[in-house]
Write a protein that holds these residues in place. Sequence first.
Motif, PDB file in Angstrom:
ATOM      1  N   SER A  28       0.848  -1.199   0.000  1.00 23.54           N
ATOM      2  CA  SER A  28       0.000   0.000   0.000  1.00 23.54           C
ATOM      3  C   SER A  28       0.876   1.238   0.000  1.00 23.54           C
ATOM      4  O   SER A  28       2.097   1.165   0.262  1.00 23.54           O
ATOM      5  N   GLU A  29       0.281   2.352  -0.252  1.00 22.58           N
ATOM      6  CA  GLU A  29       1.029   3.605  -0.259  1.00 22.58           C
ATOM      7  C   GLU A  29       1.609   3.890   1.119  1.00 22.58           C
ATOM      8  O   GLU A  29       2.754   4.337   1.249  1.00 22.58           O
ATOM      9  N   ALA A  30       0.823   3.612   2.169  1.00 26.65           N
ATOM     10  CA  ALA A  30       1.289   3.876   3.533  1.00 26.65           C
ATOM     11  C   ALA A  30       2.462   2.962   3.898  1.00 26.65           C
ATOM     12  O   ALA A  30       3.452   3.408   4.489  1.00 26.65           O
ATOM     13  N   GLU A  31       2.356   1.684   3.544  1.00 23.69           N
ATOM     14  CA  GLU A  31       3.453   0.758   3.819  1.00 23.69           C
ATOM     15  C   GLU A  31       4.713   1.185   3.063  1.00 23.69           C
ATOM     16  O   GLU A  31       5.825   1.140   3.609  1.00 23.69           O
ATOM     17  N   ASN A  32       4.509   1.584   1.832  1.00 24.50           N
ATOM     18  CA  ASN A  32       5.643   2.008   1.017  1.00 24.50           C
ATOM     19  C   ASN A  32       6.340   3.219   1.641  1.00 24.50           C
ATOM     20  O   ASN A  32       7.569   3.296   1.694  1.00 24.50           O
ATOM     21  N   TRP A  33       5.552   4.167   2.142  1.00 23.94           N
ATOM     22  CA  TRP A  33       6.099   5.364   2.766  1.00 23.94           C
ATOM     23  C   TRP A  33       6.890   4.991   4.011  1.00 23.94           C
ATOM     24  O   TRP A  33       8.008   5.488   4.216  1.00 23.94           O
ATOM     25  N   LEU A  34       6.332   4.115   4.847  1.00 29.15           N
ATOM     26  CA  LEU A  34       7.027   3.711   6.065  1.00 29.15           C
ATOM     27  C   LEU A  34       8.341   3.007   5.757  1.00 29.15           C
ATOM     28  O   LEU A  34       9.382   3.281   6.391  1.00 29.15           O
ATOM     29  N   GLU A  35       8.321   2.090   4.803  1.00 26.53           N
ATOM     30  CA  GLU A  35       9.556   1.378   4.452  1.00 26.53           C
ATOM     31  C   GLU A  35      10.601   2.337   3.882  1.00 26.53           C
ATOM     32  O   GLU A  35      11.799   2.172   4.118  1.00 26.53           O
ATOM     33  N   ASP A  36      10.142   3.352   3.164  1.00 30.15           N
ATOM     34  CA  ASP A  36      11.074   4.364   2.656  1.00 30.15           C
ATOM     35  C   ASP A  36      11.739   5.112   3.805  1.00 30.15           C
ATOM     36  O   ASP A  36      12.944   5.425   3.745  1.00 30.15           O
ATOM     37  N   GLN A  37      10.973   5.425   4.850  1.00 36.11           N
ATOM     38  CA  GLN A  37      11.544   6.126   6.005  1.00 36.11           C
ATOM     39  C   GLN A  37      12.580   5.250   6.703  1.00 36.11           C
ATOM     40  O   GLN A  37      13.667   5.717   7.071  1.00 36.11           O
ATOM     41  N   LEU A  38      12.247   3.971   6.890  1.00 32.09           N
ATOM     42  CA  LEU A  38      13.170   3.053   7.552  1.00 32.09           C
ATOM     43  C   LEU A  38      14.457   2.894   6.747  1.00 32.09           C
ATOM     44  O   LEU A  38      15.564   2.876   7.302  1.00 32.09           O
ATOM     45  N   GLU A  39      14.306   2.799   5.439  1.00 26.17           N
ATOM     46  CA  GLU A  39      15.481   2.663   4.579  1.00 26.17           C
ATOM     47  C   GLU A  39      16.312   3.940   4.594  1.00 26.17           C
ATOM     48  O   GLU A  39      17.546   3.890   4.681  1.00 26.17           O
ATOM     49  N   SER A  40      15.655   5.081   4.541  1.00 22.81           N
ATOM     50  CA  SER A  40      16.374   6.360   4.552  1.00 22.81           C
ATOM     51  C   SER A  40      17.149   6.547   5.850  1.00 22.81           C
ATOM     52  O   SER A  40      18.275   7.054   5.853  1.00 22.81           O
TER      53      SER A  40
ATOM     54  N   GLU B 195      23.458  -7.409   3.902  1.00 21.74           N
ATOM     55  CA  GLU B 195      24.786  -7.647   4.454  1.00 21.74           C
ATOM     56  C   GLU B 195      25.376  -6.384   5.055  1.00 21.74           C
ATOM     57  O   GLU B 195      26.071  -6.441   6.083  1.00 21.74           O
ATOM     58  N   ASP B 196      25.121  -5.233   4.468  1.00 22.46           N
ATOM     59  CA  ASP B 196      25.666  -3.997   5.024  1.00 22.46           C
ATOM     60  C   ASP B 196      25.046  -3.670   6.376  1.00 22.46           C
ATOM     61  O   ASP B 196      25.698  -3.076   7.242  1.00 22.46           O
ATOM     62  N   VAL B 197      23.787  -4.069   6.562  1.00 25.35           N
ATOM     63  CA  VAL B 197      23.156  -3.882   7.866  1.00 25.35           C
ATOM     64  C   VAL B 197      23.818  -4.800   8.897  1.00 25.35           C
ATOM     65  O   VAL B 197      24.127  -4.384  10.014  1.00 25.35           O
ATOM     66  N   PHE B 198      24.051  -6.058   8.508  1.00 22.61           N
ATOM     67  CA  PHE B 198      24.694  -6.994   9.424  1.00 22.61           C
ATOM     68  C   PHE B 198      26.071  -6.494   9.840  1.00 22.61           C
ATOM     69  O   PHE B 198      26.453  -6.598  11.013  1.00 22.61           O
ATOM     70  N   THR B 199      26.828  -5.954   8.900  1.00 25.70           N
ATOM     71  CA  THR B 199      28.179  -5.477   9.213  1.00 25.70           C
ATOM     72  C   THR B 199      28.142  -4.394  10.281  1.00 25.70           C
ATOM     73  O   THR B 199      28.958  -4.394  11.219  1.00 25.70           O
ATOM     74  N   ILE B 200      27.186  -3.482  10.184  1.00 24.51           N
ATOM     75  CA  ILE B 200      27.065  -2.428  11.191  1.00 24.51           C
ATOM     76  C   ILE B 200      26.560  -3.003  12.509  1.00 24.51           C
ATOM     77  O   ILE B 200      27.045  -2.631  13.586  1.00 24.51           O
ATOM     78  N   CYS B 201      25.608  -3.925  12.441  1.00 26.38           N
ATOM     79  CA  CYS B 201      25.106  -4.575  13.666  1.00 26.38           C
ATOM     80  C   CYS B 201      26.223  -5.307  14.391  1.00 26.38           C
ATOM     81  O   CYS B 201      26.352  -5.236  15.622  1.00 26.38           O
ATOM     82  N   GLU B 202      27.028  -6.033  13.633  1.00 25.16           N
ATOM     83  CA  GLU B 202      28.131  -6.803  14.204  1.00 25.16           C
ATOM     84  C   GLU B 202      29.128  -5.874  14.892  1.00 25.16           C
ATOM     85  O   GLU B 202      29.560  -6.137  16.027  1.00 25.16           O
ATOM     86  N   ALA B 203      29.499  -4.783  14.217  1.00 26.94           N
ATOM     87  CA  ALA B 203      30.454  -3.835  14.795  1.00 26.94           C
ATOM     88  C   ALA B 203      29.871  -3.176  16.038  1.00 26.94           C
ATOM     89  O   ALA B 203      30.577  -2.985  17.044  1.00 26.94           O
ATOM     90  N   MET B 204      28.591  -2.825  16.001  1.00 23.10           N
ATOM     91  CA  MET B 204      27.966  -2.179  17.150  1.00 23.10           C
ATOM     92  C   MET B 204      27.890  -3.135  18.332  1.00 23.10           C
ATOM     93  O   MET B 204      28.172  -2.753  19.481  1.00 23.10           O
ATOM     94  N   THR B 205      27.529  -4.384  18.073  1.00 22.50           N
ATOM     95  CA  THR B 205      27.463  -5.361  19.155  1.00 22.50           C
ATOM     96  C   THR B 205      28.826  -5.559  19.791  1.00 22.50           C
ATOM     97  O   THR B 205      28.966  -5.580  21.019  1.00 22.50           O
ATOM     98  N   ARG B 206      29.849  -5.711  18.958  1.00 23.56           N
ATOM     99  CA  ARG B 206      31.192  -5.929  19.490  1.00 23.56           C
ATOM    100  C   ARG B 206      31.644  -4.729  20.320  1.00 23.56           C
ATOM    101  O   ARG B 206      32.212  -4.889  21.406  1.00 23.56           O
ATOM    102  N   HIS B 207      31.399  -3.525  19.818  1.00 23.43           N
ATOM    103  CA  HIS B 207      31.804  -2.328  20.562  1.00 23.43           C
ATOM    104  C   HIS B 207      31.010  -2.201  21.868  1.00 23.43           C
ATOM    105  O   HIS B 207      31.594  -2.043  22.948  1.00 23.43           O
ATOM    106  N   CYS B 208      29.681  -2.237  21.759  1.00 23.27           N
ATOM    107  CA  CYS B 208      28.837  -1.959  22.922  1.00 23.27           C
ATOM    108  C   CYS B 208      29.001  -3.004  24.021  1.00 23.27           C
ATOM    109  O   CYS B 208      28.874  -2.679  25.205  1.00 23.27           O
TER     110      CYS B 208
ATOM    111  N   PHE C 195      18.681  -2.610  19.072  1.00 18.13           N
ATOM    112  CA  PHE C 195      17.445  -3.317  18.723  1.00 18.13           C
ATOM    113  C   PHE C 195      16.928  -2.861  17.354  1.00 18.13           C
ATOM    114  O   PHE C 195      16.467  -3.676  16.551  1.00 18.13           O
ATOM    115  N   TRP C 196      16.977  -1.561  17.116  1.00 22.40           N
ATOM    116  CA  TRP C 196      16.530  -1.045  15.811  1.00 22.40           C
ATOM    117  C   TRP C 196      17.276  -1.732  14.678  1.00 22.40           C
ATOM    118  O   TRP C 196      16.660  -2.269  13.743  1.00 22.40           O
ATOM    119  N   LEU C 197      18.600  -1.737  14.744  1.00 20.19           N
ATOM    120  CA  LEU C 197      19.390  -2.251  13.630  1.00 20.19           C
ATOM    121  C   LEU C 197      19.274  -3.762  13.500  1.00 20.19           C
ATOM    122  O   LEU C 197      19.207  -4.285  12.375  1.00 20.19           O
TER     123      LEU C 197
END
Length: 861
Positions: free
Chosen positions: A472-484, A548-561, A536-538
């Motif tokens: 739907s248009e609303a779902e599309n808008w929300l996913e665009d925000q999350l991606e942005s 994969e790029d999301v996982f790379t950031i998640c992995e680095a954040m988990t290791r650091h935090c 939790f967000w990521l």
Amino acid sequence: MEVKRLENRSSKGYTTFGSMWEKGKLHGDNISFTLKGENGQVPVQSRVTAYWPDGSIKWAAHTADAEAMGKKAVIDPVLNQEINYGKGKIEVSDMGQDGFRIEAGSVSVLVCKDGDKLFKEALFKGKKYIESARCDALIENRKGEYNKEVNSYKGIVKNAEIVEEGDVRVVVKLSGTHISTENKESKRLPFTIYMEIYRDCPEFRFTHTFFLDIDESKEFIKGVGISFDVPVSGEQYNRHFKALADNGAFSEAGAMLLCWHPRVSDEIYHKQIKGEKIVLDPESEEGRNAIDASKMMPVWDEYRLYQDSSEHFVIRKRTAKENVCLIDGLHGHRAPGVISFGSDEGSVMLGLKDFWQKYPSTLSVKNISKNMATGTIWLVTPDADAMDFRHYEDTGYSQTYYEGFDVFGASAYGIANTSEFAVRFNENVIPSDTELSDFCESIQKKALYIASPEYYHDLRAFGYWSLVRRDSEAENWLEDQLESAFEFYKDEVEVRKWYGMFDYGDFMHTYDKERHSWRYDMGGYAWQNTELVPTFWLWFYFLRTQREDVFTICEAMTRHCSEVDIYHFGKYQGLGSRHNVRHWGCPCKEPRIAMAGHNRMMYFLTGDFRLRDIFDEVKDADFSTIETDPLRFFFDKKEMVYPTHARTGPDWSSYVSNWLTQWEINKNNAYLDKIKTGIEDLKQTPLRLLSGTDFEYDPKTSHLRYIGDRATGGSHLSICQGSEQTWLELTDLLDDPKWNEMLAYYGTFYPLDNETQNKLSGGRIGNRSFAYPFMAAGVIAYGAYYNKDRELGKKVWEILKESLETELKDGAIKAVDVPLAGNQKVLKEIPWVSTNVFAQWCLNAIVALEFVRDDLPESFK
């Protein structure tokens, strides 16, 4: 369960991945697993990592060869059947004080139990490639800014234990500390190393953690390294060094046969630089010329690959003579982080994960011209200035710069840092560029296998989150925000250079639109330190997108935090430092920063042993608050009945996250009882989960004592620090309808106006503010779902839409172009960006979609 290899990940090398199973499906202790790859059965080694409340298996971890698995594979449970791959278990012989002799097919090594060696005699196919390995550290002591003295420390192993063994691999945990070579009473930087040895595999992998126990006012870390002594022999012109660079490889020989006089044929030099072994015939003129020349030229003995920043590396070398300089051989941008060196004995490759991201770091070899070369992985490199852990000030700025309290609270004592690296053997004098590149990729982008988003979603892995749908248009808008939102932060890591050994993996907290920079120098506005759970967000964003790029950031954040932001021993053990200019700088030491929930996703998806240690370190964090009460500046200790305080969130909720993890990993019902004790106490209060949020708390009994309805810091703090995700996950794990009803009521109550809240609470709420309703949108959505309240469901989306307009001064997540700002020709900037807002908005949108998707408006325009 079907799994697939994550995109843009290595297709070679061993990997460990997680599997999740339906509640009640796998019972008993006699369950094995089989793994079928694209070309048939693959040997696999498995262990259970978590259980459902009924005792059935929830998560397991599996180790196998990624190349044999292919792009897709199927892992299946087998009951009461022993799986035989024809080779049996890897042989582990306890040699007493000498250590463990491990015979893994063609691989043999003696792992030490104590002393100054990690292991000895590493052989592959009968040939010794490594004589021994050891840890070293350098501590710089200062008296004033320029009076510096460097002291050497030798790593001493105090304990070694086999933590996993089977058909495929053996994992050894080595623990020890560094002891001064001058003063045996001086001990610094305890360490833990997990060493992985695989059957018939000429590669050892390591996960290395060092802990800070220094006096940061006068002690500075000048070096932390792991060295490997490697036998070398043969002619100097057959001794080689190679390092991957930005493009291709830097490759040289110890004595390079490019000679003016006597002249050496171009063909010989060509073969030498290609890495071929040179065999010279002394009877021929060509051979004699080359031999004579090799004895009259400099012999290069030492090479260093030094990454001094995220933007520059240099390769330097020198001869073995005394009082000679290093010369520069190559400058570049970002070295991939692998080197190799070798001789007639064969060669050894060394690789360090996140080499340039966690700068400054060095990979080096010296004594390559002698009989025993030493290759060293410098996690903290002596080539750089010593690491300084002092604070940026000697006081706090609670009001102007949001530092919690005005007292000085910076302490790095008890924090840690973890790195991953590997060593691999090669039969040639130097490996080919392709072999070195494959080795590099298997370290930097190790293969990972995952199930589909739908699979994890159906089993409610880690609680409640939604799948991606654009119907739907609303779902599309929300996913665009999350991606942005994700793309913006991914780019900011690079634009702002959020790299460095103790910084990589974290984001900044709040932006300064006038300086076009983050408030890196302003107290509590600088590093995020898990505040409002971008973790939790990521991770939820990864589960639903599997990028994969999301996982790379998640992995680095988990290791650091999980390492830098928390305390692993000392009076603050199990607590973490709130956001600050330095990660350990804030006087607020709280459990929410260190809670297990930040790190569970990575553990169950990868089986990482170090994270299991983290869970043990934080499980009893509540006891640390007896001395470091989170509300110590707001209540008089003399008037208290219980020894400390806990807010329902983020304190008690963080304990619940820790206890939940202990319960599911170890089937430890004592920690389940702790959760239930707190819930029962809340049930007895006038407003149940809405009561407080401030309570007195007794760590020995886990009881909460109701002291009224005061919420120090605001009611939003009780929900926005991971409480929502932890409490929602409990609705499926506890057989307690009252808990579910309490949580649902919390959600329906939160967005009400103050007058209505006071009517429903008999005036107990008073002027207590339920601010930032978008931070509670997920639990409000749960309340709507629980009560089938469509109007409340629609209200959720109104809250989320309005919050973008009020918090970002805009109706959507989008950047604007600013010329010549932030050291960019054109800076992509969101002037009002706050990681608190982005993390909570995105997380709550992801959760809300799961509960009230049907209540979305047709459009958000």
